[in-house]
Design a protein around this motif. Sequence first.
Motif, short mmCIF file in Angstrom:
data_model
loop_
_atom_site.label_atom_id
_atom_site.label_comp_id
_atom_site.label_asym_id
_atom_site.label_seq_id
_atom_site.Cartn_x
_atom_site.Cartn_y
_atom_site.Cartn_z
N PHE A 157 36.99 36.83 32.63
CA PHE A 157 36.67 35.64 33.42
C PHE A 157 35.17 35.33 33.42
CE2 PHE A 157 40.60 36.43 36.32
CZ PHE A 157 41.42 35.87 35.36
N MET A 194 44.95 30.52 39.74
CA MET A 194 43.94 31.17 38.91
C MET A 194 43.82 30.50 37.54
SD MET A 194 43.81 35.25 38.17
CE MET A 194 43.34 35.82 39.79
N THR A 203 33.09 32.97 38.86
CA THR A 203 34.04 31.87 38.63
C THR A 203 35.14 31.93 39.69
OG1 THR A 203 35.41 33.24 37.22
CG2 THR A 203 33.70 31.95 36.13
N HIS A 204 35.82 30.79 39.90
CA HIS A 204 36.93 30.75 40.86
C HIS A 204 38.01 31.78 40.53
CE1 HIS A 204 35.92 26.44 42.29
NE2 HIS A 204 35.56 27.32 43.20
N SER A 205 38.27 31.96 39.23
CA SER A 205 39.32 32.90 38.85
C SER A 205 38.95 34.33 39.24
CB SER A 205 39.62 32.80 37.36
OG SER A 205 38.43 32.68 36.61
N PHE A 224 38.00 24.72 44.95
CA PHE A 224 39.05 25.73 44.87
C PHE A 224 40.33 25.29 45.57
CE2 PHE A 224 41.22 29.38 46.76
CZ PHE A 224 41.54 30.08 45.62
N LEU A 229 39.19 34.69 43.04
CA LEU A 229 40.57 34.82 43.51
C LEU A 229 41.09 36.22 43.24
CD1 LEU A 229 42.99 33.49 44.80
CD2 LEU A 229 43.61 32.52 42.59
N LEU A 230 40.74 36.78 42.07
CA LEU A 230 41.14 38.15 41.75
C LEU A 230 40.54 39.12 42.76
CD1 LEU A 230 42.46 40.13 39.75
CD2 LEU A 230 40.32 40.17 38.48
N TYR A 258 42.91 23.36 43.57
CA TYR A 258 43.79 24.14 42.69
C TYR A 258 44.92 24.77 43.49
CZ TYR A 258 39.53 24.08 39.80
OH TYR A 258 38.43 23.71 39.09
N ARG A 307 38.27 23.26 35.10
CA ARG A 307 37.05 23.59 35.86
C ARG A 307 36.48 22.39 36.59
NH1 ARG A 307 33.73 28.58 33.65
NH2 ARG A 307 35.60 29.75 33.08
N SER A 313 42.26 27.04 37.71
CA SER A 313 40.80 27.05 37.90
C SER A 313 40.08 27.32 36.58
CB SER A 313 40.40 28.09 38.95
OG SER A 313 40.37 29.39 38.40
N ILE A 314 40.82 27.86 35.60
CA ILE A 314 40.22 28.08 34.27
C ILE A 314 40.45 26.87 33.37
CG2 ILE A 314 40.32 29.51 32.18
CD1 ILE A 314 41.22 31.83 34.05
N MET A 318 42.31 39.01 46.04
CA MET A 318 43.54 39.80 46.01
C MET A 318 43.26 41.29 46.16
SD MET A 318 46.20 38.12 43.35
CE MET A 318 45.06 37.99 41.97
#
Lengths: 445, 445
Positions: free
Chosen positions: A247, B365, A288-290, B376, A293-294, B379, B372, B368-369, A297
């Motif tokens: 990511f 997730m 990054t947003h991804s 957030f 988010l990971l 998404y 872009r 968001s990729i 979690m």
Amino acid sequence: MKKQKFNLDPPKFLVLGFAGVILIGAILLTTPIATEDGKGLSFINALFTATSATCVTGLVVVDTGDTFTVFGELVILFLIQVGGLGFMTFATFLFLLLGKRISLKDRLLLKEAVNHLSIAGVVRLVKRILIFTAVIEILGGIILSIRFSFEMPVGKAIYYGFFHAISNFNNAGFDLMGGFQSLTSYVNDPTVVLTICGLITLGGLGFLVMNDLYEYRVSRRLTLHSKVVIYATLMLTIGAAIFIFLFEYGNVKTLEPLSFQGKVLGSLFQSVTARTAGANTLPIGDLTHSALLLIIMLMFIGGGSGSTAGGIKITTLAVLVAVVWTQIRGKEDVVLFRRKIALETILKALTVAVIGLFIVVIVTMILSITDRGHNFIMYLFEAVSAFGTVGLSMGLTPDLSPLGKILIVLTMFAGRLGPLTIALAITMRRRRDSFHYPEGKILIG
Amino acid sequence: MKKQKFNLDPPKFLVLGFAGVILIGAILLTTPIATEDGKGLSFINALFTATSATCVTGLVVVDTGDTFTVFGELVILFLIQVGGLGFMTFATFLFLLLGKRISLKDRLLLKEAVNHLSIAGVVRLVKRILIFTAVIEILGGIILSIRFSFEMPVGKAIYYGFFHAISNFNNAGFDLMGGFQSLTSYVNDPTVVLTICGLITLGGLGFLVMNDLYEYRVSRRLTLHSKVVIYATLMLTIGAAIFIFLFEYGNVKTLEPLSFQGKVLGSLFQSVTARTAGANTLPIGDLTHSALLLIIMLMFIGGGSGSTAGGIKITTLAVLVAVVWTQIRGKEDVVLFRRKIALETILKALTVAVIGLFIVVIVTMILSITDRGHNFIMYLFEAVSAFGTVGLSMGLTPDLSPLGKILIVLTMFAGRLGPLTIALAITMRRRRDSFHYPEGKILIG
Ligand SMILES: [K+]
Ligand SMILES: [K+]
């Protein structure tokens, strides 16, 4: 029908004990000798800092290194150690020091506090906890002291080495580096990154697993609990590191400028820290947003039960995944490592996850009202970080409104005690079913 | 050991049937006679629109009223009706029309399709489903036609009245108002708001509950399933409306400029629409973060099982809440309306919720990729809206990248079939346990 006048049950005792420790810490931090400006912290900021330290979270409204005197920093370190060991374990430690006899009632309390599976050998376990903690913190402290001595006077290097060893073994996330920068200047330093990753991971396994690993030399077997925690920790850490690497690979504000080694170390550190520790070597607000988010979690999942970690705990996740896997395959028994998982364990896992999710959603919602004007993900990130007692932040913490600070204080507290303890402490006396209703049909999904 | 060559089991059959209907619809929408510019839609946009219609979602990449000819709109309306009734029910309808005998195998398929509790009376139920649908859609269509006739020619008013009655009873969220504005110009119109709220709510209960309500005149009793759906629907609708009212009361872009009646109608409509319908009378992108998060939760929950709703379903939520409540109170049996909930129901609810959460997080997730540059929450909102087949959007849908569109198509499809159907369709042949492992202990929370 037993009478229970003024008789605190273990969950209530734990809640009040933690609250007491926090309050004492907060008062100490308001004293003039605690801060470098000689004014002491405001009560709300002192309460926030003391809660964050005692709940081994690491969210900070003021920068630790810049704000506090050595006295203030030692108060924080003391709270971290008390919170990390759990104040019950700590109380036992005092008992042992004073040579007091430990009563059966104390042992029952202890059992709850260390989440031990049976009451047998609880005191021996607590003794071991103290020895493990001392050995690991001293080892980590020595390594970090040597590393820091290359760039600062020896006295300061030793202080920094031990402060960061203790803070990270207890997964507290506090640091002395100043400017809210955490460990970002060490992102490409293998000694610091790997030592602290080791301290964090050991602390996040929980003492029961450490004890199990210690006894493995003789017993040659691990308990189911330890197998699940170790396996899930490995899978999550490596898996998350790979995804963070992917990511952030092209992100010019994080991994892109680093060498391949730096990219690997940066991914690994952020993966390890996210499940509970709270120090960071990459600027969290720039991810990054991804990746965010990971990390959200991972923060929600947390570490092992009976560890310094918050969150729903890694075993809860393992049980839920096992249930889903069993259902999809149309099997009956929920099995992990060739052992059937009991129904009550499954229901407990479900309860912890649902309460955790509920807390996180409500806190996010209230934060978005008390602290308008930020991006939504900053509220969500802050709420999950507090619930998971992680301490990572996208930068919202110092800007929190007074109401927002109180909300996060309560969330850290709930996160440290765990959703179940809180729920049990709140509810009235529990009664077993006096009779059973017939079964009814209902459609799901 | 039975051989199962080329023998589609019900879940696989449903998946392929839905996919076939969508593909035919998509091809029709690419024809020049489908769009007003005489060029037809691009295949990706046609696929998106056909999936959104068949999965009764309502997410739109092009505005329905502005883009399509009456032919295009009728294709969409047909897909909505096929998707809403479920194509199995629809196929039975065709069988009945053709006077065909319905075999036991067809009945088993039907049982799966309408989620009925026993195979007895399935064909009778399907007949009733068709009658209910016709009666309610005609009634709603007449009321809306009369209302619309005050502001447009009678022919157009009847077309608009029936289009919106069918779209909303099937919780499809498609509208003909143009400019992506949905029903925002009717926010303070009691006739439109209350009629459509009624259509949405009836559609969201599911046919089993409607059938139960119909039989109540004679039987004087409701099944456990119906009680749970009706009670939870009432609680969620009223509770959410109150919170939306509070959250948006001072928002100058939504409720603030409206009269008290307008505020109440606006809160009620957004509460009703959020669990599955997808039309809106307030501009979704302008809502506060707190209201958006509430709507995200409602979208994730959805309506009744066997209804046109997506999401994890309202019964799943009810069972999870009951488990948590039971655990907190230290009781053994999980009870709803004086009936014990079976273990397999609890495990199914847990599985549906976990798979649902997993889908939503992964889709957010990936979005968001692939797309872009947005906030957030856009998404997250889009992912949950697609999974819950709701159709509300903060405005991201028309701007989606081709990859984002494909992702949302797959999510709508998964949401309509339900997490469990998808999981069952994917997995290999199911086997029962051949032997049992001993029970192991594990710590939770
Ligand atoms: K922490
Ligand atoms: K919809």
